[in-house]
Scaffold this motif. Structure first.
Motif, short mmCIF file in Angstrom:
data_model
loop_
_atom_site.label_atom_id
_atom_site.label_comp_id
_atom_site.label_asym_id
_atom_site.label_seq_id
_atom_site.Cartn_x
_atom_site.Cartn_y
_atom_site.Cartn_z
N LEU A 1 -0.17 4.48 3.15
CA LEU A 1 0.12 5.43 2.07
C LEU A 1 1.19 4.87 1.13
CD1 LEU A 1 -0.34 8.21 0.80
CD2 LEU A 1 1.40 9.11 2.36
N VAL A 2 2.17 4.19 1.69
CA VAL A 2 3.21 3.54 0.87
C VAL A 2 2.55 2.54 -0.08
CG1 VAL A 2 5.17 1.96 0.91
CG2 VAL A 2 5.06 3.86 2.54
N SER A 3 1.62 1.75 0.43
CA SER A 3 0.93 0.77 -0.41
C SER A 3 0.09 1.44 -1.50
CB SER A 3 0.02 -0.13 0.45
OG SER A 3 0.79 -1.01 1.23
N LEU A 4 -0.57 2.52 -1.15
CA LEU A 4 -1.39 3.24 -2.13
C LEU A 4 -0.53 3.75 -3.28
CD1 LEU A 4 -4.02 4.56 -3.06
CD2 LEU A 4 -3.49 6.49 -1.54
N VAL A 5 0.59 4.36 -2.97
CA VAL A 5 1.48 4.87 -4.02
C VAL A 5 2.02 3.72 -4.87
CG1 VAL A 5 3.66 6.07 -4.46
CG2 VAL A 5 2.11 6.91 -2.68
N ALA A 6 2.35 2.61 -4.23
CA ALA A 6 2.91 1.47 -4.95
C ALA A 6 1.91 0.86 -5.92
CB ALA A 6 3.39 0.40 -3.97
N VAL A 7 0.67 0.66 -5.49
CA VAL A 7 -0.30 0.03 -6.38
C VAL A 7 -0.66 0.96 -7.53
CG1 VAL A 7 -2.44 0.77 -5.23
CG2 VAL A 7 -2.35 -1.43 -6.39
N LEU A 8 -0.58 2.26 -7.31
CA LEU A 8 -0.80 3.20 -8.42
C LEU A 8 0.26 3.03 -9.50
CD1 LEU A 8 -1.75 6.44 -6.42
CD2 LEU A 8 -3.24 5.16 -7.97
N GLY A 9 1.45 2.58 -9.10
CA GLY A 9 2.54 2.40 -10.05
C GLY A 9 2.56 1.06 -10.75
N ILE A 10 1.75 0.10 -10.28
CA ILE A 10 1.72 -1.21 -10.93
C ILE A 10 1.03 -1.10 -12.28
CG2 ILE A 10 0.67 -3.51 -10.81
CD1 ILE A 10 1.16 -3.50 -7.83
N GLN B 1 11.54 -9.11 -13.74
CA GLN B 1 10.44 -8.32 -13.21
C GLN B 1 10.77 -7.64 -11.88
OE1 GLN B 1 7.16 -11.54 -13.82
NE2 GLN B 1 6.19 -9.57 -14.25
N PRO B 2 11.90 -6.99 -11.77
CA PRO B 2 12.25 -6.37 -10.49
C PRO B 2 11.28 -5.26 -10.07
CG PRO B 2 13.74 -5.62 -12.22
CD PRO B 2 12.93 -6.75 -12.80
N ARG B 3 10.85 -4.46 -11.05
CA ARG B 3 9.95 -3.35 -10.73
C ARG B 3 8.61 -3.88 -10.20
NH1 ARG B 3 5.81 -0.58 -13.11
NH2 ARG B 3 5.72 1.68 -12.72
N THR B 4 8.07 -4.88 -10.85
CA THR B 4 6.80 -5.46 -10.42
C THR B 4 6.92 -6.07 -9.03
OG1 THR B 4 6.10 -5.94 -12.68
CG2 THR B 4 5.07 -7.22 -10.95
N LEU B 5 8.03 -6.75 -8.77
CA LEU B 5 8.23 -7.37 -7.46
C LEU B 5 8.29 -6.32 -6.36
CD1 LEU B 5 8.77 -9.93 -5.80
CD2 LEU B 5 11.21 -9.62 -6.26
N ILE B 6 9.01 -5.25 -6.59
CA ILE B 6 9.14 -4.19 -5.58
C ILE B 6 7.79 -3.53 -5.31
CG2 ILE B 6 10.13 -1.91 -5.10
CD1 ILE B 6 12.62 -2.86 -6.67
N LEU B 7 7.08 -3.17 -6.37
CA LEU B 7 5.80 -2.50 -6.19
C LEU B 7 4.77 -3.42 -5.54
CD1 LEU B 7 5.51 -0.49 -9.55
CD2 LEU B 7 6.05 0.39 -7.27
N ALA B 8 4.75 -4.68 -5.94
CA ALA B 8 3.81 -5.62 -5.34
C ALA B 8 4.11 -5.83 -3.87
CB ALA B 8 3.84 -6.95 -6.08
N SER B 9 5.39 -5.86 -3.51
CA SER B 9 5.78 -6.00 -2.11
C SER B 9 5.32 -4.81 -1.29
CB SER B 9 7.30 -6.15 -1.99
OG SER B 9 7.76 -7.30 -2.67
N LEU B 10 5.52 -3.61 -1.82
CA LEU B 10 5.09 -2.41 -1.11
C LEU B 10 3.57 -2.33 -1.03
CD1 LEU B 10 7.60 0.20 -2.62
CD2 LEU B 10 7.70 -0.89 -0.36
N ALA B 11 2.89 -2.76 -2.09
CA ALA B 11 1.43 -2.74 -2.07
C ALA B 11 0.87 -3.70 -1.02
CB ALA B 11 0.89 -3.12 -3.45
N SER B 12 1.65 -4.72 -0.68
CA SER B 12 1.20 -5.74 0.28
C SER B 12 1.32 -5.31 1.73
CB SER B 12 2.00 -7.03 0.07
OG SER B 12 1.81 -7.55 -1.22
#
Length: 444
Positions: free
Chosen positions: A414-423, A241-252
Motif C-alpha cells: 500500500l505504501v508503494s501504491l500511494v507513492a507511485v500515485l504521487g510520482i 530531485q528529493p521528492r522524486t527520489l523519496i517517492l521512487a524509493s517507496l514505490a520500490s
C-alpha cells in the motif's frame, strides 16, 4: 528522422540483441548469486553457521545474515552510482559482476561453524556485505545500458531486459538447488549446498565476456565529451530531485516484499509450518517463474503504449490485495493451490517489473540518473526484501498465524501504491516535476 530497425536502437550503437544480452545475462548472473544465498539461508545456513541456537533463533539468524546484504546495497548504489554517472555505465557493470560473483564463489568454500567457530558466521556476513555492495549498483546500470539506447517510445521494453534477470535468477538458483536436492540430508548439509555457489564462477566468466563488449549510450557519451558530468551526482540528486527520489524509493518496496515472501520466506514457512516437501516447493516456485517472465514482456509492451506509471499502479494495487489469498492457498497444503498462489504472485511482480525500468529512467535527470534509480531501487529493496522474511518469522512465532504476515506485506504494498500515485512524469524526456524548470532549460 531515420526509421528505427527492429534490431538497432534509435540512438545507434550496439544492436538490440547485443543490448539485451549485456543487460539480461549479467543481471541474471547477479541475481542467481543473490537468490542462492536466500535459498541457502532458508534451507541450510541456520544449522551450518548457527548450530547452537534454538531452531527459530537459528532461522532468524540466517535470515538476518541474508538481510545484511541489503544494508550494503544502498551504499553500493550510491558509490557505484556516483562513478557510473561520472565515468560510465559499462565499467561499473563489469565491477558489479566481479564483486558479486567473486564473493558468491568464496561463500561456497567457507568453513562452517563446526570447523572454525564464530569465525564462520563472521566471514559469511563479510562476504554477504561485499555481495550486497556489488548488487547495489547492478540493477541501475543494467537498466540504463538498455534504456539509454532506446527511443522514448521503447523505454519500458528496453528497461525490461534487466528485469528478466530477476526471475531468471530465481529460475537458475532453484534449478541449481534442485540438482543437489537428491542428496540425503547429511550430504546436502555437509557439502551439497556448496555446489550452486561454486558454479557461479562459470557464470561470471560468461557475463564478463558479454559485458566487456558494451558501449555507453551516445547521450551519456556526449555529456562526458562536453565535460558536463556532475562532480558529486548524489549531492546534486538530493538537491534537485528529493521528492522524486523519496517517492521512487517507496514505490520500490512492493516488488521485493511480494517476491521475497515467496522465494525466501515460503521455503521456510512451507516446509516447517505447512509440511510441504522441500523439493515440491522449489518446483512450484520454479513453475511460477515462467509466468513472471511472460508477464514482464506483456507489461513492458503495454507500458510503452499507455505509460509506465499506469501499469505500475495496476501491479501495486494487486500487490495490496494478493497476500491474504496467497497464504490461504499455501495453508491448504495442496500443491495445486500453492502453485496458484505463487503464480498470481509472480504475475503481480511481473506487472511492476515490466514498467519499473522505463518509469525510473523517465523521472530522473541524465546526469544523476544512475545514482537516482540505483538508490531508489535499493532503498525499496532493503525495506521490502531484507526485513520481510525476518518480520514474517517473528510474526508467526508470536501469533502462530499467517494473517499478520499477509497484513504486513499488504501494508508495504500500500505504501508503494500511494507513492507511485504521487510520482509526476512531465515529458517524454522524463524531466521530473521537482526539477527547477529554469535550471533544466538553461542546461539544454
Amino acid at each position: 528522422m531515420a526509421r528505427t530497425s527492429s534490431t538497432t536502437p534509435a540512438t545507434g550503437g550496439p544492436s538490440r540483441k547485443g543490448i539485451f544480452a549485456a543487460s539480461f545475462v549479467g543481471t541474471s548472473i547477479e541475481w542467481y548469486d543473490y537468490y542462492i544465498f536466500g535459498t541457502a539461508a532458508a534451507l541450510v545456513f541456520g544449522t551450518a553457521f548457527f548450530p547452537d541456537a534454538d531452531p527459530t533463533v537459528g532461522t532468524l539468524a540466517a535470515f538476518t545474515t541474508f538481510a545484511v546484504g541489503f544494508l550494503a546495497r544502498p551504499l553500493g548504489a550510491a558509490v557505484i552510482g556516483h562513478y557510473g554517472d561520472r565515468i560510465g555505465r559499462k565499467s561499473m557493470l563489469v565491477l558489479t559482476l566481479l564483486l558479486t560473483g567473486g564473493s558468491t564463489f568464496l561463500i561456497g568454500v567457507l568453513p562452517t561453524y563446526a570447523a572454525i567457530g564464530i569465525g564462520a558466521p563472521l566471514l559469511l556476513v563479510s562476504l554477504r556485505l561485499i555481495q550486497g555492495f556489488g548488487v547495489g549498483g547492478e540493477w541501475g546500470g543494467a537498466v540504463l545500458i538498455a534504456t539509454e539506447h532506446a527511443s522514448p517510445k521503447q523505454r519500458a521494453v528496453y528497461g525490461s531486459f534487466a528485469q528478466f534477470g530477476v526471475p531468471m535468477g530465481v529460475l537458475t538458483s532453484n534449478l541449481a538447488f534442485l540438482a543437489v536436492s537428491g542428496l540425503d540430508d547429511d550430504d546436502f548439509q555437509a557439502w551439497g549446498w556448496r555446489i550452486p555457489f561454486l558454479l557461479s564462477i562459470v557464470l561470471v566468466v560468461v557475463g564478463f565476456l558479454v559485458r566487456s563488449r558494451l558501449q555507453d549510450a551516445p547521450e551519456f557519451q556526449e555529456v562526458k565529451e562536453k565535460k558536463e558530468v556532475s562532480k558529486i551526482p548524489v549531492a546534486e540528486l538530493f538537491r534537485r530531485q528529493p521528492r522524486t527520489l523519496i517517492l521512487a524509493s517507496l514505490a520500490s518496496i512492493a516488488p521485493p516484499a511480494v517476491g521475497y515472501t515467496v522465494i525466501v520466506y515460503m521455503l521456510n514457512y512451507g516446509t516447517e509450518v505447512v509440511g510441504f516437501d522441500r523439493n515440491t516447493l522449489l518446483w512450484l516456485i520454479l513453475a511460477s517463474t515462467v509466468l513472471w517472465i511472460a508477464t514482464i514482456v506483456v507489461a513492458a509492451v503495454v507500458a510503452d503504449r499507455i505509460g509506465s506509471k499506469k501499469v505500475f499502479i495496476v501491479g501495486a494495487l494487486t500487490a495490496v490485495i494478493w497476500p491474504w489469498p496467497l497464504f490461504a492457498l499455501v495453508d491448504t497444503g495442496s500443491a495445486a493451490a500453492a502453485l496458484l498462489g505463487f503464480s498470481v504472485a509472480a504475475l503481480v511482480q511481473g506487472i511492476m517489473a515490466g514498467a519499473q525500468g522505463g518509469l525510473f529512467t523517465e523521472i530522473f535527470e541524465l546526469k544523476t540518473r544512475y545514482s537516482g534509480i540505483s538508490i531508489a531501487y535499493q532503498l525499496g529493496g532493503m525495506i521490502g526484501g531484507a526485513v520481510t522474511p525476518i518480520v514474517a518469522v517473528a510474526l508467526y512465532d508470536a501469533f502462530e498465524s499467517s494473517t499478520p504476515i499477509a497484513l504486513y506485506v499488504a501494508a508495504l504494498s500500500l505504501v508503494s501504491l500511494v507513492a507511485v500515485l504521487g510520482i509526476r512524469v512531465t515529458s517524454s524526456t522524463g524531466r521530473a516535476a521537482d526539477v527547477p524548470t529554469s535550471a533544466a532549460t538553461a542546461r539544454r
